[in-house]
Design a protein around this motif. Sequence first.
Motif, short mmCIF file in Angstrom:
data_model
loop_
_atom_site.label_atom_id
_atom_site.label_comp_id
_atom_site.label_asym_id
_atom_site.label_seq_id
_atom_site.Cartn_x
_atom_site.Cartn_y
_atom_site.Cartn_z
N ARG A 199 0.85 -1.19 0.00
CA ARG A 199 0.00 0.00 0.00
C ARG A 199 0.89 1.24 0.00
NH1 ARG A 199 -4.86 -1.75 -0.21
NH2 ARG A 199 -5.50 -3.57 0.95
N ASP A 200 0.39 2.28 -0.70
CA ASP A 200 1.15 3.51 -0.80
C ASP A 200 0.17 4.66 -1.00
OD1 ASP A 200 3.30 5.21 -0.91
OD2 ASP A 200 4.07 4.50 -2.82
N TYR A 201 0.66 5.87 -0.91
CA TYR A 201 -0.13 7.07 -1.17
C TYR A 201 0.58 7.89 -2.23
CZ TYR A 201 -2.70 5.92 3.02
OH TYR A 201 -3.48 5.27 3.94
N ILE A 202 -0.19 8.34 -3.23
CA ILE A 202 0.38 9.11 -4.33
C ILE A 202 -0.46 10.36 -4.58
CG2 ILE A 202 1.46 7.14 -5.47
CD1 ILE A 202 -0.92 7.12 -7.42
N ARG A 203 0.14 11.33 -5.26
CA ARG A 203 -0.59 12.54 -5.66
C ARG A 203 -1.35 12.22 -6.96
NH1 ARG A 203 -0.25 18.02 -4.96
NH2 ARG A 203 1.51 17.77 -3.56
N THR A 204 -2.65 12.54 -6.98
CA THR A 204 -3.46 12.37 -8.18
C THR A 204 -4.25 13.65 -8.42
OG1 THR A 204 -5.39 11.52 -6.98
CG2 THR A 204 -3.76 9.89 -7.75
N SER A 205 -5.01 13.68 -9.50
CA SER A 205 -5.83 14.85 -9.79
C SER A 205 -6.97 14.98 -8.78
CB SER A 205 -6.39 14.75 -11.21
OG SER A 205 -7.16 13.58 -11.34
N ALA A 206 -7.33 13.88 -8.11
CA ALA A 206 -8.44 13.91 -7.16
C ALA A 206 -8.01 14.33 -5.76
CB ALA A 206 -9.08 12.52 -7.09
N ASN A 207 -6.76 14.05 -5.40
CA ASN A 207 -6.35 14.25 -4.02
C ASN A 207 -4.82 14.28 -3.96
OD1 ASN A 207 -6.03 14.12 -1.23
ND2 ASN A 207 -7.59 12.55 -0.97
N PRO A 208 -4.25 15.10 -3.10
CA PRO A 208 -2.78 15.10 -2.98
C PRO A 208 -2.24 13.86 -2.28
CG PRO A 208 -3.75 16.73 -1.51
CD PRO A 208 -4.86 16.18 -2.34
N GLY A 244 0.87 -1.06 -4.96
CA GLY A 244 2.02 -1.27 -5.83
C GLY A 244 2.38 -2.73 -5.85
N HIS A 245 3.16 -3.14 -6.82
CA HIS A 245 3.59 -4.52 -6.97
C HIS A 245 4.92 -4.70 -6.25
CE1 HIS A 245 4.67 -8.04 -9.85
NE2 HIS A 245 4.11 -8.48 -8.73
N LYS A 246 4.95 -5.57 -5.25
CA LYS A 246 6.16 -5.76 -4.44
C LYS A 246 7.35 -6.23 -5.26
CE LYS A 246 4.22 -6.87 0.08
NZ LYS A 246 4.03 -7.92 1.06
N LYS A 247 7.14 -7.11 -6.24
CA LYS A 247 8.26 -7.71 -6.94
C LYS A 247 8.99 -6.75 -7.87
CE LYS A 247 6.82 -12.44 -6.48
NZ LYS A 247 6.45 -13.67 -7.15
N CYS A 248 8.24 -5.86 -8.54
CA CYS A 248 8.91 -4.96 -9.48
C CYS A 248 8.85 -3.50 -9.04
CB CYS A 248 8.35 -5.11 -10.89
SG CYS A 248 6.69 -4.44 -11.09
N GLY A 249 8.01 -3.18 -8.06
CA GLY A 249 7.93 -1.83 -7.54
C GLY A 249 6.98 -0.90 -8.27
N HIS A 250 6.27 -1.38 -9.29
CA HIS A 250 5.34 -0.53 -10.04
C HIS A 250 4.19 -0.09 -9.14
CE1 HIS A 250 3.18 1.10 -13.44
NE2 HIS A 250 2.10 0.47 -13.01
N ILE A 251 3.88 1.21 -9.14
CA ILE A 251 2.77 1.76 -8.37
C ILE A 251 1.64 2.11 -9.33
CG2 ILE A 251 2.02 3.65 -6.88
CD1 ILE A 251 4.89 3.79 -5.82
N PHE A 252 0.44 1.65 -9.01
CA PHE A 252 -0.72 1.86 -9.88
C PHE A 252 -1.44 3.14 -9.51
CE2 PHE A 252 0.12 -2.62 -9.79
CZ PHE A 252 0.05 -2.97 -11.12
N ASN A 253 -1.81 3.92 -10.52
CA ASN A 253 -2.60 5.13 -10.34
C ASN A 253 -3.97 4.86 -10.95
OD1 ASN A 253 -3.83 7.61 -10.47
ND2 ASN A 253 -2.02 8.70 -11.17
N PHE A 254 -4.90 4.38 -10.15
CA PHE A 254 -6.22 4.01 -10.64
C PHE A 254 -7.09 5.23 -10.91
CE2 PHE A 254 -4.89 0.34 -8.04
CZ PHE A 254 -4.87 -0.61 -9.04
N ILE A 255 -6.76 6.38 -10.35
CA ILE A 255 -7.57 7.59 -10.53
C ILE A 255 -7.29 8.22 -11.90
CG2 ILE A 255 -8.10 9.89 -9.63
CD1 ILE A 255 -8.95 7.61 -7.76
N ASP A 256 -6.04 8.53 -12.18
CA ASP A 256 -5.71 9.22 -13.43
C ASP A 256 -5.49 8.27 -14.60
OD1 ASP A 256 -5.86 11.66 -12.11
OD2 ASP A 256 -3.76 11.60 -11.53
N ASP A 257 -4.81 7.15 -14.36
CA ASP A 257 -4.56 6.20 -15.44
C ASP A 257 -5.79 5.37 -15.76
OD1 ASP A 257 -1.15 5.34 -14.45
OD2 ASP A 257 -1.97 7.09 -15.49
N LYS A 258 -6.60 5.10 -14.76
CA LYS A 258 -7.83 4.31 -14.91
C LYS A 258 -7.57 2.99 -15.60
CE LYS A 258 -10.68 8.37 -14.82
NZ LYS A 258 -11.28 9.39 -15.63
#
Length: 110
Positions: free
Chosen positions: A21-30, A36-50
């Motif tokens: 679990r992580d927190y990121i800045r998006t257009s909806a909220n700072p 994120g994926h533990k093995k490769c480190g990719h963090i998903f932005n479900f708000i902006d990337d959808k």
Amino acid sequence: MAVLKTIICECGEIIENCIFRDYIRTSANPSTPTIGHKKCGHIFNFIDDKMPRKYSSRKDLKILAMRFIERNNVEQETIGRFLVEVDRLKSSGNRSDRDILITAFQMVVK
């Protein structure tokens, strides 16, 4: 009851219990909660990337399918069948890479 979708990371692996679990800045909220994926480190932005639906070329899809096979420990005997199913599903219509890989994987694992 929430409907859970299967997520395939950019590295080609199905993400099940391998998240952080992580927190990121998006257009909806700072400070938007995400995963994120533990093995490769990719963090998903479900708000902006959808979760964009990716439609790769046949060659790129085969490369992704091979990476998917390596990451998910598919048995040697089923690799050929999996690749044939991926090819068949790619030819059968306008389906996203995620739909093709998941459907082919489910058909082969049965």
